[in-house]
Design a protein around this motif. Structure first.
Motif, PDB file in Angstrom:
ATOM      1  N   ARG A   1      63.225  49.653  46.097  1.00  0.00           N
ATOM      2  CA  ARG A   1      64.684  49.747  46.037  1.00  0.00           C
ATOM      3  C   ARG A   1      65.345  49.079  47.241  1.00  0.00           C
ATOM      4  N   ALA A   2      64.724  49.196  48.408  1.00  0.00           N
ATOM      5  CA  ALA A   2      65.348  48.656  49.616  1.00  0.00           C
ATOM      6  C   ALA A   2      65.548  47.149  49.528  1.00  0.00           C
ATOM      7  N   SER A   3      64.604  46.455  48.930  1.00  0.00           N
ATOM      8  CA  SER A   3      64.693  44.991  48.843  1.00  0.00           C
ATOM      9  C   SER A   3      65.129  44.497  47.473  1.00  0.00           C
ATOM     10  N   GLY A   4      65.146  45.376  46.475  1.00  0.00           N
ATOM     11  CA  GLY A   4      65.498  44.962  45.130  1.00  0.00           C
ATOM     12  C   GLY A   4      64.458  44.060  44.512  1.00  0.00           C
ATOM     13  N   ARG A   5      63.169  44.374  44.748  1.00  0.00           N
ATOM     14  CA  ARG A   5      62.082  43.519  44.253  1.00  0.00           C
ATOM     15  C   ARG A   5      61.094  44.321  43.413  1.00  0.00           C
ATOM     16  N   LEU A   6      60.793  43.757  42.260  1.00  0.00           N
ATOM     17  CA  LEU A   6      59.735  44.291  41.413  1.00  0.00           C
ATOM     18  C   LEU A   6      58.475  43.501  41.727  1.00  0.00           C
ATOM     19  N   VAL A   7      57.408  44.190  42.110  1.00  0.00           N
ATOM     20  CA  VAL A   7      56.184  43.525  42.564  1.00  0.00           C
ATOM     21  C   VAL A   7      55.018  43.924  41.673  1.00  0.00           C
ATOM     22  N   ALA A   8      54.262  42.919  41.209  1.00  0.00           N
ATOM     23  CA  ALA A   8      53.042  43.152  40.438  1.00  0.00           C
ATOM     24  C   ALA A   8      51.887  42.449  41.142  1.00  0.00           C
ATOM     25  N   ILE A   9      50.815  43.175  41.394  1.00  0.00           N
ATOM     26  CA  ILE A   9      49.637  42.604  42.047  1.00  0.00           C
ATOM     27  C   ILE A   9      48.916  41.680  41.069  1.00  0.00           C
ATOM     28  N   VAL A  10      48.448  40.531  41.564  1.00  0.00           N
ATOM     29  CA  VAL A  10      47.743  39.554  40.738  1.00  0.00           C
ATOM     30  C   VAL A  10      46.288  39.495  41.188  1.00  0.00           C
ATOM     31  N   GLY A  11      45.372  39.663  40.245  1.00  0.00           N
ATOM     32  CA  GLY A  11      43.946  39.600  40.561  1.00  0.00           C
ATOM     33  C   GLY A  11      43.138  40.062  39.374  1.00  0.00           C
ATOM     34  N   ALA A  12      41.831  39.901  39.480  1.00  0.00           N
ATOM     35  CA  ALA A  12      40.939  40.297  38.394  1.00  0.00           C
ATOM     36  C   ALA A  12      39.574  40.617  38.974  1.00  0.00           C
ATOM     37  N   ARG A  13      38.845  41.443  38.244  1.00  0.00           N
ATOM     38  CA  ARG A  13      37.493  41.826  38.646  1.00  0.00           C
ATOM     39  C   ARG A  13      37.467  42.438  40.043  1.00  0.00           C
ATOM     40  N   GLY A  14      38.507  43.192  40.352  1.00  0.00           N
ATOM     41  CA  GLY A  14      38.548  43.883  41.631  1.00  0.00           C
ATOM     42  C   GLY A  14      38.874  42.987  42.805  1.00  0.00           C
TER      43      GLY A  14
ATOM     44  N   ASP B   1      41.894  41.064  44.235  1.00  0.00           N
ATOM     45  CA  ASP B   1      43.317  40.733  44.228  1.00  0.00           C
ATOM     46  C   ASP B   1      43.572  39.585  45.198  1.00  0.00           C
ATOM     47  N   TRP B   2      44.432  38.654  44.784  1.00  0.00           N
ATOM     48  CA  TRP B   2      44.698  37.503  45.640  1.00  0.00           C
ATOM     49  C   TRP B   2      46.175  37.152  45.765  1.00  0.00           C
ATOM     50  N   GLY B   3      47.046  37.816  45.001  1.00  0.00           N
ATOM     51  CA  GLY B   3      48.456  37.457  45.082  1.00  0.00           C
ATOM     52  C   GLY B   3      49.382  38.541  44.603  1.00  0.00           C
ATOM     53  N   ARG B   4      50.671  38.261  44.693  1.00  0.00           N
ATOM     54  CA  ARG B   4      51.697  39.176  44.204  1.00  0.00           C
ATOM     55  C   ARG B   4      52.743  38.365  43.447  1.00  0.00           C
ATOM     56  N   LEU B   5      53.142  38.902  42.311  1.00  0.00           N
ATOM     57  CA  LEU B   5      54.246  38.334  41.542  1.00  0.00           C
ATOM     58  C   LEU B   5      55.483  39.139  41.887  1.00  0.00           C
ATOM     59  N   VAL B   6      56.513  38.469  42.378  1.00  0.00           N
ATOM     60  CA  VAL B   6      57.707  39.158  42.881  1.00  0.00           C
ATOM     61  C   VAL B   6      58.920  38.743  42.042  1.00  0.00           C
ATOM     62  N   LEU B   7      59.550  39.729  41.423  1.00  0.00           N
ATOM     63  CA  LEU B   7      60.752  39.509  40.618  1.00  0.00           C
ATOM     64  C   LEU B   7      61.940  40.047  41.401  1.00  0.00           C
ATOM     65  N   LEU B   8      62.907  39.195  41.701  1.00  0.00           N
ATOM     66  CA  LEU B   8      64.077  39.605  42.475  1.00  0.00           C
ATOM     67  C   LEU B   8      65.168  40.050  41.504  1.00  0.00           C
ATOM     68  N   CYS B   9      65.278  41.368  41.338  1.00  0.00           N
ATOM     69  CA  CYS B   9      66.166  41.883  40.297  1.00  0.00           C
ATOM     70  C   CYS B   9      67.320  42.731  40.823  1.00  0.00           C
TER      71      CYS B   9
ATOM     72  N   ALA C   1      52.650  38.765  32.949  1.00  0.00           N
ATOM     73  CA  ALA C   1      52.614  37.500  33.689  1.00  0.00           C
ATOM     74  C   ALA C   1      51.520  37.541  34.753  1.00  0.00           C
ATOM     75  N   ALA C   2      51.393  38.677  35.435  1.00  0.00           N
ATOM     76  CA  ALA C   2      50.340  38.815  36.443  1.00  0.00           C
ATOM     77  C   ALA C   2      48.960  38.662  35.808  1.00  0.00           C
ATOM     78  N   SER C   3      48.783  39.200  34.622  1.00  0.00           N
ATOM     79  CA  SER C   3      47.507  39.061  33.916  1.00  0.00           C
ATOM     80  C   SER C   3      47.237  37.604  33.546  1.00  0.00           C
ATOM     81  N   ALA C   4      48.269  36.894  33.058  1.00  0.00           N
ATOM     82  CA  ALA C   4      48.112  35.486  32.692  1.00  0.00           C
ATOM     83  C   ALA C   4      47.751  34.642  33.908  1.00  0.00           C
ATOM     84  N   LEU C   5      48.360  34.938  35.045  1.00  0.00           N
ATOM     85  CA  LEU C   5      48.059  34.202  36.272  1.00  0.00           C
ATOM     86  C   LEU C   5      46.640  34.482  36.752  1.00  0.00           C
TER      87      LEU C   5
END
Length: 551
Positions: free
Chosen positions: A215-228, A230-238, A253-257
């Motif tokens: 809430r403080a930044s107004g960002r929706l964040v989804a962790i990106v990675g597979a098989r345990g 993780d290497w990135g974050r998908l950040v939606l500025l909403c 989208a995180a799964s597709a990436l």
């Protein structure tokens, strides 16, 4: 998907009742999950939360303590608000105990001054909610279909992010776990403004779960990675808490990436791709392709500040001809990918901020961003040593361009480094510092810098054309004989020995050269002109530019 209490009060079916908010105005943005008519005081245990309770008040007590308990119980289960009709029990105003209790819990308490058909209110509002839920299901199906197709096809990150921006209407950024921006879609906003100070702002975002809203930044964040891994974050500025469908979009989208990352494991990393895009646009006049301010912001988002630093272009080329094994074994793709990753690691070990990528399929380009106080020569020597140490089995040419202070000039330094590398690759030799500068390659370097000028090719054609045509027609090697003669400064004996040819036979070749070109090789000016023409011929052949061919 759900309307707020304020939205419900604005509906015509409610407006005709003359609604007036008497308490809990701060809670008007509470979401209404359902509208429920309740004429008993003990309704709270039957509710789940999110309901807007409608009552005439006929069954409510007049005792202050009981009224306060009634509101306390409703607030405890999380109702969205209470609407009381001032017709049957209370007429002008509600008891103060009821109002005070609602204010304490910031629970919207609304009065209706006129009789209202509650059945019409419930049909209208609940119908809107059901319709919204159906729309949400349809949207979810569309999201599922879209991202299933993207996942199966292994879509590139920029394609995935474009769909996220289209479906949500918000800017979206793919970053590493160390907050380097790998890709983004500004959704129509100013990219430079989106990326400005990205690391500092993103570093403060914490959600505590794989997909969450800060809430403080107004960002929706989804962790990106597979098989345990993780290497990135998908950040939606909403800006505001996102609806559920946007959460689903981020997760899919995180799964597709993640799938794309697995499929592309044998290719360039996303980091190299991001670096390549910025380097390529710096080389191709950023003002006409992408605004310079955006490129500067993108580079900074990759931890490479271009302003306030000394910028130096560098080029690293493998000497493919010196690699062991048949030419087919010298596949440049995997070799350059390994060289780019080794160079990036070398820049980190040398503690130098740099953009690193293979741009042209023949070598690796680097843009170094050095502090104005840095010892440039010491940094370059260390970097050259680190790269060669990492790729000991591969003979390399390292070249650097002139240092510049403005991001707008970075492309010039990169291009110059590429020309120097090409010239050094042709000349051979190993500079004492481990890298070549423009001054080291002398005339070769100048000709490489001017290789795009059609007048060079025209000059070489005028000087060598008849000789090249004679070699092509008869299979003679007069051009090579001339090259030996020029390389040895006009010393016939030394040239004959270098060509492993008898003096008599070699002198005869020189005679045929003079006859074909109608020049005297004893004339110093003719010798210089022919030597320069041969150098131009070699430069254009090395660049592979058919348009400038001297044949």
């Amino acid at each position: 998907m759900y309307p707020t209490v304020g939205d419900v009060l604005a509906l015509p079916v409610m407006r005709q009742g003359g609604p007036h908010v008497v308490a809990g105005a701060d809670g008007l943005d509470a979401l209404v999950r359902w509208v429920h008519v309740a004429e008993i005081a003990e309704i709270a245990p039957l509710l789940k939360g999110g309901e807007l309770v409608l009552t005439t008040g006929v069954a409510l007590p007049d005792d202050d303590a009981a009224l306060a308990r009634y509101v306390d119980d409703l607030a405890a289960v999380g109702v969205a608000g209470v609407v009381v009709e001032l017709v049957r029990h209370w007429h002008e105003r509600l008891p103060q105990a009821l109002v005070a209790a609602a204010d304490k819990h910031r629970l919207p308490l609304v009065t209706l001054s006129r009789e209202t058909r509650y059945v019409t209110v419930t049909e209208t509002v609940n119908g809107l909610i059901v319709d919204a839920q159906v729309d949400e299901l349809r949207a979810a199906a569309q999201v599922h279909e879209t991202f299933t197709e993207l996942t199966v096809s292994g879509a590139e990150p920029h394609v995935v992010l474009r769909e996220v921006a289209r479906l949500t209407g918000h800017a979206v950024v793919l970053e590493t776990l160390s907050y380097e921006v790998l890709a983004y879609d500004a959704a129509g906003a100013d990219p430079a403004e989106l990326l400005a100070g990205w690391q500092q702002r993103s570093r403060r975002v914490r959600t505590g779960e794989r997909t969450g809203y800060d809430r403080a930044s107004g960002r929706l964040v989804a962790i990106v990675g597979a098989r345990g891994r993780d290497w990135g974050r998908l950040v939606l500025l909403c800006g505001e808490p996102p609806p559920h469908r946007h959460v689903v979009v981020a997760e899919r989208a995180a799964s597709a990436l993640a799938v794309h990352h697995l499929l592309a494991a044998g290719g360039d990393s996303l980091e190299r791709q991001a670096h390549r895009d910025v380097l390529r646009q710096l080389l191709t006049a950023p003002s006409t392709v992408t605004p310079l301010a955006e490129l500067v912001a993108r580079a900074e988002a990759l931890h490479v500040p271009l302003t306030g630093h000394r910028l130096i272009g560098a080029a690293i080329r493998p000497r493919l001809a010196d690699l062991p094994g048949p030419p087919a074994a010298a596949s440049t793709g995997p070799l350059l990918r390994d060289l780019a990753e080794a160079t990036a690691l070398a820049t980190r070990r040398a503690r130098v901020a740099a953009l690193v990528a293979d741009l042209d399929g023949i070598g690796v380009h680097v843009l170094l961003a050095l502090s104005p106080r840095a010892d440039t020569d010491a940094v370059l020597r260390r970097l050259a040593g680190e790269v060669r140490q990492a790729k000991q089995a591969v003979p390399l040419v390292l070249a650097v361009g002139t240092a510049v202070d403005r991001p707008a000039d970075a492309g010039r330094s990169l291009a110059e480094a590429g020309h120097v590398a090409s010239a050094a690759l042709h000349r051979g030799g190993h500079p004492p510092d481990g890298y070549h500068r423009l001054g080291d390659v002398r005339l070769h370097g100048l000709l490489h810098l001017l290789s795009d000028d059609d007048r060079l090719a025209a000059f070489a054609r005028r000087e060598l054309g008849p000789l090249l045509a004679k070699d092509a027609a008869t299979g003679s090697r007069l051009v090579e004989a001339l090259r030996r003669f020029c390389d040895h400064g006009g010393n016939k004996s030394a040239a004959a020995a270098a060509a492993h040819t008898s003096r008599t036979a070699y002198y005869q070749q020189l005679g045929r050269i003079e006859q074909a070109l109608d020049v005297s090789l004893e004339d110093p000016e003719s010798l210089v002109s022919l030597h320069v023409a041969l150098l131009i011929h070699d430069v254009l052949a090395l660049s592979g530019d058919n348009d400038h061919s001297t044949e």
